[in-house]
Design a protein around this motif. Structure first.
Motif, PDB file in Angstrom:
ATOM      1  N   ALA A 107       0.876  11.780  -6.404  1.00 41.99           N
ATOM      2  CA  ALA A 107       0.559  10.989  -5.203  1.00 41.99           C
ATOM      3  C   ALA A 107       0.505   9.501  -5.529  1.00 41.99           C
ATOM      4  O   ALA A 107       0.953   8.668  -4.735  1.00 41.99           O
ATOM      5  N   ARG A 108      -0.039   9.168  -6.697  1.00 36.93           N
ATOM      6  CA  ARG A 108      -0.116   7.761  -7.101  1.00 36.93           C
ATOM      7  C   ARG A 108       1.280   7.201  -7.305  1.00 36.93           C
ATOM      8  O   ARG A 108       1.571   6.072  -6.913  1.00 36.93           O
ATOM      9  N   VAL A 109       2.176   7.968  -7.913  1.00 36.66           N
ATOM     10  CA  VAL A 109       3.558   7.524  -8.093  1.00 36.66           C
ATOM     11  C   VAL A 109       4.223   7.336  -6.735  1.00 36.66           C
ATOM     12  O   VAL A 109       4.881   6.320  -6.492  1.00 36.66           O
ATOM     13  N   ASP A 110       4.042   8.293  -5.832  1.00 34.59           N
ATOM     14  CA  ASP A 110       4.624   8.161  -4.488  1.00 34.59           C
ATOM     15  C   ASP A 110       4.127   6.898  -3.794  1.00 34.59           C
ATOM     16  O   ASP A 110       4.913   6.162  -3.185  1.00 34.59           O
ATOM     17  N   ALA A 111       2.830   6.643  -3.887  1.00 34.46           N
ATOM     18  CA  ALA A 111       2.258   5.458  -3.250  1.00 34.46           C
ATOM     19  C   ALA A 111       2.806   4.177  -3.876  1.00 34.46           C
ATOM     20  O   ALA A 111       3.090   3.199  -3.164  1.00 34.46           O
ATOM     21  N   ALA A 112       2.955   4.176  -5.177  1.00 33.39           N
ATOM     22  CA  ALA A 112       3.463   2.990  -5.869  1.00 33.39           C
ATOM     23  C   ALA A 112       4.916   2.723  -5.485  1.00 33.39           C
ATOM     24  O   ALA A 112       5.297   1.571  -5.216  1.00 33.39           O
ATOM     25  N   VAL A 113       5.740   3.758  -5.447  1.00 31.27           N
ATOM     26  CA  VAL A 113       7.144   3.568  -5.062  1.00 31.27           C
ATOM     27  C   VAL A 113       7.224   3.107  -3.614  1.00 31.27           C
ATOM     28  O   VAL A 113       8.010   2.207  -3.278  1.00 31.27           O
ATOM     29  N   ALA A 114       6.405   3.663  -2.753  1.00 29.45           N
ATOM     30  CA  ALA A 114       6.368   3.206  -1.359  1.00 29.45           C
ATOM     31  C   ALA A 114       5.965   1.738  -1.278  1.00 29.45           C
ATOM     32  O   ALA A 114       6.528   0.967  -0.492  1.00 29.45           O
ATOM     33  N   GLU A 115       5.013   1.349  -2.106  1.00 26.08           N
ATOM     34  CA  GLU A 115       4.581  -0.051  -2.118  1.00 26.08           C
ATOM     35  C   GLU A 115       5.687  -0.968  -2.624  1.00 26.08           C
ATOM     36  O   GLU A 115       5.855  -2.088  -2.105  1.00 26.08           O
ATOM     37  N   LEU A 116       6.451  -0.523  -3.601  1.00 25.86           N
ATOM     38  CA  LEU A 116       7.564  -1.339  -4.099  1.00 25.86           C
ATOM     39  C   LEU A 116       8.536  -1.678  -2.971  1.00 25.86           C
ATOM     40  O   LEU A 116       9.112  -2.769  -2.949  1.00 25.86           O
ATOM     41  N   ARG A 117       8.702  -0.768  -2.024  1.00 24.97           N
ATOM     42  CA  ARG A 117       9.615  -0.996  -0.892  1.00 24.97           C
ATOM     43  C   ARG A 117       9.139  -2.115   0.020  1.00 24.97           C
ATOM     44  O   ARG A 117       9.923  -2.668   0.779  1.00 24.97           O
ATOM     45  N   THR A 118       7.850  -2.440  -0.036  1.00 23.28           N
ATOM     46  CA  THR A 118       7.278  -3.434   0.881  1.00 23.28           C
ATOM     47  C   THR A 118       7.102  -4.813   0.255  1.00 23.28           C
ATOM     48  O   THR A 118       6.711  -5.755   0.949  1.00 23.28           O
ATOM     49  N   ILE A 119       7.361  -4.932  -1.026  1.00 23.90           N
ATOM     50  CA  ILE A 119       7.073  -6.188  -1.722  1.00 23.90           C
ATOM     51  C   ILE A 119       8.136  -7.231  -1.426  1.00 23.90           C
ATOM     52  O   ILE A 119       9.338  -6.969  -1.529  1.00 23.90           O
ATOM     53  N   ASP A 120       7.680  -8.401  -1.059  1.00 26.15           N
ATOM     54  CA  ASP A 120       8.567  -9.552  -0.847  1.00 26.15           C
ATOM     55  C   ASP A 120       8.928 -10.085  -2.230  1.00 26.15           C
ATOM     56  O   ASP A 120       8.068 -10.604  -2.945  1.00 26.15           O
ATOM     57  N   VAL A 121      10.205  -9.976  -2.594  1.00 24.46           N
ATOM     58  CA  VAL A 121      10.609 -10.376  -3.948  1.00 24.46           C
ATOM     59  C   VAL A 121      10.373 -11.863  -4.195  1.00 24.46           C
ATOM     60  O   VAL A 121      10.294 -12.285  -5.355  1.00 24.46           O
ATOM     61  N   ALA A 122      10.228 -12.648  -3.147  1.00 28.83           N
ATOM     62  CA  ALA A 122       9.950 -14.070  -3.327  1.00 28.83           C
ATOM     63  C   ALA A 122       8.564 -14.296  -3.924  1.00 28.83           C
ATOM     64  O   ALA A 122       8.279 -15.375  -4.445  1.00 28.83           O
ATOM     65  N   THR A 123       7.703 -13.267  -3.883  1.00 35.85           N
ATOM     66  CA  THR A 123       6.333 -13.403  -4.404  1.00 35.85           C
ATOM     67  C   THR A 123       6.185 -12.914  -5.840  1.00 35.85           C
ATOM     68  O   THR A 123       5.083 -12.980  -6.395  1.00 35.85           O
ATOM     69  N   LEU A 124       7.241 -12.406  -6.454  1.00 32.65           N
ATOM     70  CA  LEU A 124       7.115 -11.776  -7.764  1.00 32.65           C
ATOM     71  C   LEU A 124       6.567 -12.703  -8.839  1.00 32.65           C
ATOM     72  O   LEU A 124       5.902 -12.239  -9.769  1.00 32.65           O
ATOM     73  N   GLY A 125       6.801 -13.991  -8.736  1.00 31.37           N
ATOM     74  CA  GLY A 125       6.288 -14.939  -9.716  1.00 31.37           C
ATOM     75  C   GLY A 125       4.913 -15.482  -9.383  1.00 31.37           C
ATOM     76  O   GLY A 125       4.356 -16.271 -10.153  1.00 31.37           O
ATOM     77  N   ASP A 126       4.327 -15.037  -8.266  1.00 31.10           N
ATOM     78  CA  ASP A 126       3.011 -15.535  -7.862  1.00 31.10           C
ATOM     79  C   ASP A 126       1.931 -15.116  -8.858  1.00 31.10           C
ATOM     80  O   ASP A 126       1.946 -13.998  -9.384  1.00 31.10           O
ATOM     81  N   PHE A 127       0.993 -16.010  -9.071  1.00 37.06           N
ATOM     82  CA  PHE A 127      -0.125 -15.780  -9.988  1.00 37.06           C
ATOM     83  C   PHE A 127      -0.973 -14.613  -9.515  1.00 37.06           C
ATOM     84  O   PHE A 127      -1.259 -14.465  -8.329  1.00 37.06           O
TER      85      PHE A 127
END
Length: 166
Positions: A107-127
């Protein structure tokens, strides 16, 4: 056992290209853990040969690491429930609760992969501040470490299960 690893099965639907390696690692963690723990007895789940961590610890710890690092990636502090769960990672596993422990990781893996789908890649370098010491990281640093730290424990789980079954 699958013929190919997750990174060789193509992209994970909906996950941005730059985050594909993280999704692949997480999915591989789940699959590998299932294979490595299949048929473990109570004694094998909890054995600590040469005083290393038990299979039970590794599986619970992987789920916890993913949960905690993805929390930090969102810029959030750990909740009291997460801190309490961390303290239970070394508890024994037996045949009556092994399925629930494996389901929690899944379930944790499923939630993490689902969350990856929602991440704005422009924020990846944010502190992002990590832990009580507020150590410096970034969104992608937290996500990557959650995946790679879990995979590191898959390696440790592999050795532990081979030794206890040997």
């Amino acid at each position: 056992m699958a013929d190919t690893e997750w990174w060789q099965r193509g992209p994970v639907d909906g996950v941005p290209a730059v985050l594909q390696p993280i999704a692949h690692i997480l999915l591989q963690v789940r699959e590998s853990v299932g294979e490595l723990t299949e048929g473990l007895t109570d004694a094998e789940w909890n054995a600590r040969p040469a005083n290393v961590a038990s299979a039970a610890f590794h599986v619970r710890h992987m789920a916890g690491v993913i949960d905690r690092l993805f929390t930090y990636a969102r810029g959030q502090a750990l909740s009291p429930e997460q801190l309490a769960a961390k303290k239970t990672e070394a508890e024994p596993v037996n045949t009556t609760n092994a399925a629930a422990v494996l389901a929690a990781l899944s379930a944790r893996v499923d939630a993490a992969v689902a969350e990856l789908r929602t991440i704005d890649v422009a924020t990846l370098g944010d502190f992002r501040a990590v832990g009580r010491a507020q150590l410096p990281s970034t969104v992608i640093g937290c996500l990557t470490h959650g995946a790679e730290h879990s995979m590191r424990h898959v390696g440790q789980l592999l050795v532990t299960t081979r030794v206890v079954r040997g």
